[in-house]
Design an enzyme around this catalytic site. Structure first.
Site, PDB file in Angstrom:
ATOM      1  CG  ASP A 111       3.960  -4.375   4.153  1.00 16.15           C
ATOM      2  OD1 ASP A 111       3.917  -3.978   5.451  1.00 16.15           O
ATOM      3  OD2 ASP A 111       5.090  -4.215   3.374  1.00 16.15           O
ATOM      4  CD  GLN A 112       3.845   3.721   3.375  1.00 11.84           C
ATOM      5  OE1 GLN A 112       4.318   4.126   4.441  1.00 11.84           O
ATOM      6  NE2 GLN A 112       2.869   4.244   2.983  1.00 11.84           N
TER       7      GLN A 112
END
Ligand SMILES: Nc1nc2c(ncn2[C@H]2C[C@H](O)[C@@H](COP(=O)(O)OP(=O)(O)OP(=O)(O)O)O2)c(=O)[nH]1
Length: 193
Positions: free
Chosen positions: A69-70
């Site tokens: 995830d970013q």
């Protein structure tokens, strides 16, 4: 041969995994990406990477699953993926002429309760653009599906005045960290097919 699943719908993440050359498949994580508001960006991307990996692992107990995830952080604010062109314009307007951080969390889960994770930060400084140049960049639609509304490996590299960190991290997977997690788990590389 180990069953490795990338718990992602991201074409950018697939492209990075393809480059590494080990066999894997993908499956959408299908999780709620809401996190507690008090979490830092690093804590949020680690929690969501683990949530994505665990959700797919629950569906495939014998598999190894990689989740990621970013988030973009600028001036204390968090940017995720833009919902439309106007949102992308607002995001890029916050990034022009400033320095922002990209945080990406990755989590590898496997049989026997194996779980390892890592979080990487890249720091990017953007040039300031004239309004017309910004509109021309938006016309390229690199903003679609990208945290921060740019693609660092595409025309978006022309926005970049300075980059500190792993360029692949910006694209969605910090591959130095991904390789470390896979090697620690005993994955073989360069297998003859
Ligand atoms: N090609 C490219 N993609 C980027 C860049 N910066 C960010 N992204 C993409 C990678 C990810 O797909 C997305 C980050 O959003 P998320 O971490 O929420 O992942 P996403 O929902 O896209 O996919 P996933 O949750 O893994 O199914 O932004 C870039 O510079 N180039």
């Amino acid at each position: 041969m180990r069953d490795l699943i990338l718990a992602s719908t991201s074409s950018a993440r697939r492209a990075l995994m393809d480059g590494m050359g080990i066999p894997y498949r993908t499956e959408a994580p299908g999780v709620d990406e809401t996190v507690a508001p008090h979490l830092s960006a690093e804590e949020a991307v680690l929690e969501l990477a683990a949530r994505k990996a665990r959700a797919v692992k629950d569906r495939h107990p014998g598999a190894w699953v990689l989740g990621a995830d970013q988030l973009v952080e600028v001036g204390g604010r968090i940017l995720t993926k833009p919902v439309d062109r106007d949102d992308a314009r607002r995001q890029l307007g916050q990034l022009m002429g400033r320095t922002h951080d990209i945080h990406t969390g990755v989590c590898l889960v496997g049989p026997g309760g194996h779980i390892t994770e890592g979080v990487e930060r890249a720091r990017l400084t953007f040039y300031r653009l004239e309004p017309d140049e910004l509109e021309r960049y938006l016309d390229l639609e690199e903003w679609r599906g990208c945290c921060g509304s740019y693609r660092v490996e595409g025309a978006g590299q022309a926005l970049l005045q300075r980059l500190e960190g792993d360029r692949t991290n910006v694209q969605g997977l910090p591959m130095v960290t991904v390789v470390r997690l896979l090697r620690q788990a005993g994955f073989p590389f360069f297998e003859r097919r």
